[in-house]
Scaffold this motif. Structure first.
Motif, PDB file in Angstrom:
ATOM      1  N   ALA A  39      -1.924   9.894  -9.065  1.00 14.54           N
ATOM      2  CA  ALA A  39      -1.139   9.859  -7.747  1.00 14.54           C
ATOM      3  C   ALA A  39       0.403   9.031  -8.212  1.00 14.54           C
ATOM      4  O   ALA A  39       1.396   9.948  -7.563  1.00 14.54           O
ATOM      5  CB  ALA A  39      -1.920   8.806  -6.672  1.00 14.54           C
ATOM      6  N   ALA A  40       0.576   8.181  -8.933  1.00 13.54           N
ATOM      7  CA  ALA A  40       1.862   7.895  -9.154  1.00 13.54           C
ATOM      8  C   ALA A  40       2.528   8.896  -9.990  1.00 13.54           C
ATOM      9  O   ALA A  40       4.022   8.785  -9.365  1.00 13.54           O
ATOM     10  CB  ALA A  40       2.088   6.577  -9.955  1.00 13.54           C
ATOM     11  N   ALA A  41       2.170   9.648 -10.943  1.00 12.35           N
ATOM     12  CA  ALA A  41       3.026  10.542 -11.585  1.00 12.35           C
ATOM     13  C   ALA A  41       3.139  11.758 -10.492  1.00 12.35           C
ATOM     14  O   ALA A  41       4.261  12.318 -10.577  1.00 12.35           O
ATOM     15  CB  ALA A  41       2.018  10.998 -12.777  1.00 12.35           C
ATOM     16  N   MET A  42       2.087  12.029  -9.654  1.00 13.14           N
ATOM     17  CA  MET A  42       2.420  13.206  -8.603  1.00 13.14           C
ATOM     18  C   MET A  42       3.644  12.788  -7.831  1.00 13.14           C
ATOM     19  O   MET A  42       4.617  13.810  -7.490  1.00 13.14           O
ATOM     20  CB  MET A  42       1.278  13.436  -7.949  1.00 13.14           C
ATOM     21  N   MET A  43       3.744  11.427  -7.257  1.00 11.92           N
ATOM     22  CA  MET A  43       4.774  11.157  -6.413  1.00 11.92           C
ATOM     23  C   MET A  43       6.032  10.877  -7.131  1.00 11.92           C
ATOM     24  O   MET A  43       7.278  10.627  -6.238  1.00 11.92           O
ATOM     25  CB  MET A  43       4.186  10.025  -5.470  1.00 11.92           C
ATOM     26  N   GLY A  44       6.160  10.616  -8.607  1.00  9.61           N
ATOM     27  CA  GLY A  44       7.255  10.325  -9.075  1.00  9.61           C
ATOM     28  C   GLY A  44       7.650   8.767  -8.813  1.00  9.61           C
ATOM     29  O   GLY A  44       8.974   8.280  -8.833  1.00  9.61           O
ATOM     30  N   VAL A  45       6.538   8.038  -8.706  1.00 11.68           N
ATOM     31  CA  VAL A  45       6.719   6.510  -8.646  1.00 11.68           C
ATOM     32  C   VAL A  45       5.947   5.791  -9.943  1.00 11.68           C
ATOM     33  O   VAL A  45       5.037   6.561 -10.431  1.00 11.68           O
ATOM     34  CB  VAL A  45       6.277   5.641  -7.274  1.00 11.68           C
ATOM     35  N   SER A  46       6.273   4.534 -10.274  1.00  6.50           N
ATOM     36  CA  SER A  46       5.584   3.994 -11.418  1.00  6.50           C
ATOM     37  C   SER A  46       4.120   3.569 -10.792  1.00  6.50           C
ATOM     38  O   SER A  46       3.769   3.327  -9.651  1.00  6.50           O
ATOM     39  CB  SER A  46       6.146   2.777 -11.861  1.00  6.50           C
ATOM     40  N   LYS A  47       3.031   3.355 -11.576  1.00  3.09           N
ATOM     41  CA  LYS A  47       1.847   2.759 -11.250  1.00  3.09           C
ATOM     42  C   LYS A  47       1.936   1.566 -10.753  1.00  3.09           C
ATOM     43  O   LYS A  47       1.263   1.146  -9.732  1.00  3.09           O
ATOM     44  CB  LYS A  47       0.906   2.700 -12.667  1.00  3.09           C
ATOM     45  N   GLN A  48       2.985   0.807 -11.083  1.00  4.50           N
ATOM     46  CA  GLN A  48       3.086  -0.592 -10.696  1.00  4.50           C
ATOM     47  C   GLN A  48       3.615  -0.565  -9.333  1.00  4.50           C
ATOM     48  O   GLN A  48       3.157  -1.274  -8.496  1.00  4.50           O
ATOM     49  CB  GLN A  48       4.213  -1.539 -11.663  1.00  4.50           C
ATOM     50  N   THR A  49       4.564   0.319  -9.022  1.00  8.21           N
ATOM     51  CA  THR A  49       4.962   0.470  -7.433  1.00  8.21           C
ATOM     52  C   THR A  49       4.058   0.889  -6.495  1.00  8.21           C
ATOM     53  O   THR A  49       3.642   0.321  -5.488  1.00  8.21           O
ATOM     54  CB  THR A  49       6.073   1.402  -7.542  1.00  8.21           C
ATOM     55  N   LEU A  50       2.986   1.642  -6.932  1.00 10.39           N
ATOM     56  CA  LEU A  50       2.175   2.283  -6.260  1.00 10.39           C
ATOM     57  C   LEU A  50       1.183   1.254  -6.047  1.00 10.39           C
ATOM     58  O   LEU A  50       0.448   0.752  -4.928  1.00 10.39           O
ATOM     59  CB  LEU A  50       1.233   3.528  -6.764  1.00 10.39           C
ATOM     60  N   GLY A  51       0.596   0.415  -7.106  1.00  9.10           N
ATOM     61  CA  GLY A  51      -0.187  -0.938  -6.881  1.00  9.10           C
ATOM     62  C   GLY A  51       0.450  -1.976  -6.139  1.00  9.10           C
ATOM     63  O   GLY A  51      -0.540  -2.583  -5.370  1.00  9.10           O
TER      64      GLY A  51
END
Length: 102
Positions: A39-51
């Motif tokens: 999901a993070a890759a699809m949205m162009g955000v880091s995993k940390q940001t999504l978390g």
């Protein structure tokens, strides 16, 4: 492939705090069967940001939070206080119950 376990959405559609917003984001992501990394890759955000957004920790900017919500299909409504309770009741009336998912 990692199995994604669906998370329940918030019981109340009125998002009044970062925790309920994060819960809605996580529920949408897991309902779509996406891992946090995908999901993070699809949205162009880091995993940390999504978390951070899902756990309501850290400080994620409003533009990013709204973009993630839009990408996952999570609606964010700006309802003025006099109409807020009527909008909340209408959403509760028309939302599928959590028991429908069981």
């Amino acid at each position: 492939m990692k199995r994604v376990v669906p998370s329940p959405p918030p019981a109340d559609p009125l998002t009044v705090d970062p925790q309920s917003f994060g819960q809605a984001i996580r529920a949408a992501r897991t309902a779509a069967g996406m891992t946090m990394i995908d999901a993070a890759a699809m949205m162009g955000v880091s995993k940390q940001t999504l978390g951070d957004l899902e756990k309501a920790t850290g400080s994620v900017g409003l533009a990013i939070a709204l973009r993630v919500a839009r990408e996952l299909g999570v609606g964010v409504f700006a309802v003025q206080p006099p109409q807020r309770e009527a909008a909340r009741q209408a959403l509760l009336l028309h939302a599928p119950s959590l028991e429908d998912d069981a």
